[in-house]
Design an enzyme around this catalytic site. Structure first.
Site, PDB file in Angstrom:
ATOM      1  N   VAL A 272       0.835  -1.201   0.000  1.00 27.12           N
ATOM      2  CA  VAL A 272       0.000   0.000   0.000  1.00 27.12           C
ATOM      3  C   VAL A 272       0.866   1.246   0.000  1.00 27.12           C
ATOM      4  CG1 VAL A 272      -1.761   1.295   1.257  1.00 27.12           C
ATOM      5  CG2 VAL A 272      -1.893  -1.198   1.136  1.00 27.12           C
TER       6      VAL A 272
ATOM      7  N   GLU B  98       5.002   2.913   1.707  1.00 27.22           N
ATOM      8  CA  GLU B  98       6.181   2.726   2.535  1.00 27.22           C
ATOM      9  C   GLU B  98       6.786   4.075   2.883  1.00 27.22           C
ATOM     10  OE1 GLU B  98       9.280   0.602   0.543  1.00 27.22           O
ATOM     11  OE2 GLU B  98       8.629   1.287  -1.433  1.00 27.22           O
TER      12      GLU B  98
ATOM     13  N   GLY C 132       9.160   2.004   7.774  1.00 24.53           N
ATOM     14  CA  GLY C 132       8.577   0.716   7.428  1.00 24.53           C
ATOM     15  C   GLY C 132       7.656   0.817   6.235  1.00 24.53           C
ATOM     16  N   MET C 133       6.740  -0.140   6.151  1.00 20.52           N
ATOM     17  CA  MET C 133       5.820  -0.191   5.014  1.00 20.52           C
ATOM     18  C   MET C 133       4.458  -0.694   5.479  1.00 20.52           C
ATOM     19  SD  MET C 133       7.308  -3.581   3.075  1.00 20.52           S
ATOM     20  CE  MET C 133       8.937  -2.832   2.962  1.00 20.52           C
ATOM     21  N   VAL C 134       3.445  -0.440   4.651  1.00 27.05           N
ATOM     22  CA  VAL C 134       2.083  -0.892   4.926  1.00 27.05           C
ATOM     23  C   VAL C 134       1.660  -1.825   3.799  1.00 27.05           C
ATOM     24  CG1 VAL C 134      -0.305  -0.218   5.301  1.00 27.05           C
ATOM     25  CG2 VAL C 134       1.544   1.230   6.161  1.00 27.05           C
TER      26      VAL C 134
ATOM     27  N   ASP D 230       0.744  14.675  13.463  1.00 27.85           N
ATOM     28  CA  ASP D 230       1.024  14.444  12.037  1.00 27.85           C
ATOM     29  C   ASP D 230      -0.278  14.368  11.247  1.00 27.85           C
ATOM     30  OD1 ASP D 230       2.603  14.138   9.833  1.00 27.85           O
ATOM     31  OD2 ASP D 230       2.930  11.985  10.092  1.00 27.85           O
TER      32      ASP D 230
END
Length: 566
Positions: free
Chosen positions: A10, A12, A16-18, A126
């Site tokens: 999806v 990064e 990290g990454m999703v 954020d």
């Protein structure tokens, strides 16, 4: 993590990454955030632990739901509910801005979710379009709490804050370590104009450029922030930009209504202490006019329930699919068992068939047949029961006598014409006459009491001699082209040995007929035998065929010799 199937990436980032994944058990689609190796990077570990801690205690309709947390090979995995749509996607789809009513609904939920966090002394830090998810029903969910943290105690300072610059409040830009909930309210003000106009409000290229854009639109910083700016070593040797010509929100966005401009200005106040709380924003005229807040609150509950039903239906659908797959697999197993059952030893297959089709014999023979049907081994050989078979039943069967030395022979039927009544049917010949131009399907035949590779001595070529001659006479007279002959003359056609190889023994008869034709002898009545397949080596059979009598029991001497072992 083995229970999840990876469906694709999806997004990064630096930490990290999703990934989009599917739960193999329930079928639910989830989003899994995979952090980098946290044991080797203290910053990554800190962010992961912070997000896990905060989301475990936060449960709200406008916050993304954390489903599961696990660690594998020094990596943390956070499993969230999957929502594949963000406000950033909407802005890319509608570059000129979203509809006023859509923005109104989005902002109401954003403020509602942030207010819930603030009520638990948690600031997000954020807020930006890509961190605001939107479900299919239109429910907004805040995500990415990696930079969120609890409010500091009095006198406690925050660590350096790094987030998206365009939505960063002035106190964060100058390096203030004592900030609070107001930083999230500032980000809300930036979203108000961006969602309506389709462009970011302060797209600065650097921190100093960001400060310049803010000061040009909203005026100078408060004295405290100016002091922090000049004390910050990051800005050493740099002065605050001088604004020669300001551009307030009213002038920059003249198409926006006064209510919208007022909401944005209150959120974008340069003094964080003068920015309203989220609860105050929800009572702003932008949300209270026409009874929107009360009406939409009820609508929002229906949207949340709809999403819950969709998740439940998705689970049920997946469960039904899994049950169907199980049923299909069970069906395949049953089919496999059936195939295996049909592929059992030929002994058992023969026994099943012969129990049904066994011939009607006396009780003693029936008992013997039943004992043979179970294919029990007696000594070195097997005894099998064989059903009585007619010529019709064996039209395309070959019996290998050498491979079946112990096969029992059933009693023969003496009336062979009754045994095979349909052999001559459909051949276009008169009764009792069989044309030697037989159909391809009848060229191959088998009788269990005749030696292989040898034609049957009965039935097919058992003909009436006189009738056969008269039929051949009519055929020859129709084909006669040369010479004049008497009506009683008979011309025999040339024999084609490809059709009847057995007729080679009758060459003498054909040669005599040609001599008779040359001498022009008149025959009052022809008594030439029929062109039958007569086996000259078995005179008993030939005699019975010519006379038309049925085959006697003595013909059994010509059957294959069978040895019965007991």
């Amino acid at each position: 993590m083995e229970k999840y199937e990876n469906l694709g990436l999806v997004g990064e980032g630096s930490y990290g990454m999703v990934m989009k994944c599917r739960n193999k058990d329930s079928g639910r689609i989830v989003a899994i955030k995979k952090f980098l190796e946290s044991d080797d990077d203290k910053m990554v570990k800190k962010i992961a632990m912070r997000e896990i801690k905060l989301l475990k205690q936060l449960r709200h309709e406008n916050l993304v739901n954390l489903l599961e947390v696990c660690k594998k090979k020094k990596r943390w995995y956070l499993v969230f509910e999957f929502v594949d749509h963000t406000i950033l996607d909407d802005l890319e789809l509608f570059p000129n801005g979203l509809d006023d009513q859509v923005v109104q609904k989005y902002l109401f939920q954003i403020i509602n979710g942030i207010g819930f966090c603030h009520s638990h002394n948690i600031i997000h830090r954020d807020i930006k379009p890509e961190n605001i998810l939107v479900s299919q029903s239109g429910v907004v969910k805040l995500c990415d709490f990696g930079f969120a943290r609890t409010l500091a105690a009095p006198g406690e300072v925050y660590t350096d804050y790094v987030a998206t610059r365009w939505y960063r409040a002035p106190e964060l830009l100058v390096g203030d370590v004592k900030y609070g909930k107001a930083v999230d309210v500032w980000a809300i003000g930036c979203l108000v104009t961006e969602m309506l106009m389709g462009e970011p409000l302060f797209p600065g290229d650097s921190d100093i450029d960001q400060l310049y854009l803010i000061m040009r639109c909203l005026g100078n910083l408060i004295p405290r922030h100016q002091e922090l700016f000049y004390k910050n070593p990051v800005f050493a040797g740099v002065r605050l930009p001088e604004i020669k010509e300001s551009e307030p929100l009213e002038r920059r966005y003249p198409k926006l209504s006064e209510v919208v401009i007022d909401l944005a200005k209150k959120c974008l106040h340069v003094d964080p202490d003068k920015r309203p709380f989220c609860a105050e924003l929800l009572h702003h005229d932008f949300f209270q006019m026409d009874g929107f807040a009360e009406r939409f609150s009820q609508e929002l509950q229906m949207k949340v329930q709809k999403d819950a039903r969709n998740i439940s239906l998705s689970k049920k659908s997946q469960n039904r699919k899994k049950e169907k797959e199980k049923d299909d697999s069970l069906g395949e197993e049953r089919k496999t068992l059936v195939v295996q059952d049909t592929n059992v030893d030929s002994k058992f297959k023969d026994s099943k068939v012969f129990k049904i089709k066994g011939s009607k014999i006396d009780g003693e023979k029936v008992d013997k047949g039943n004992r043979a049907a179970v294919s029990m081994t007696v000594g070195p050989s097997h005894i099998k029961a064989v059903p009585s078979t007619s010529l019709r039943d064996c039209s395309n069967v070959s019996v290998d006598h050498t491979r079946n030395p112990g096969m029992a022979i059933p009693p023969l039927t003496h009336n062979l014409s009754a045994v095979a009544p349909g052999i001559n049917s459909g051949m276009g010949t008169i009764p009792g006459v069989q044309s030697y131009r037989v159909d391809e399907k009848t060229k191959k035949y088998c009788i269990p009491f005749v030696k292989p590779n040898k034609h049957s001595p009965s039935g097919i070529y058992n003909m009436n001699v006189t009738t056969s001659v008269s039929s051949e006479k009519n055929l020859l007279q129709a084909n006669k082209k040369r010479g004049e002959y008497s009506k009683t003359d008979v011309r025999l056609p040339e024999l084609n040995y490809n059709h009847l190889p057995e007729l080679r023994a009758l060459e003498g008869i054909a040669r005599n007929s040609r001599l008779i034709r040359k001498e022009n002898k008149i025959l009052s009545e022809s008594r030439i035998p029929s062109l039958a397949a007569i086996d000259l080596h078995t005179p008993n059979i030939a005699v019975h065929q010519v006379s038309g009598s049925p085959l006697s029991d003595g013909s059994e001497a010509d059957s294959p010799w069978m040895e019965h072992q007991h």
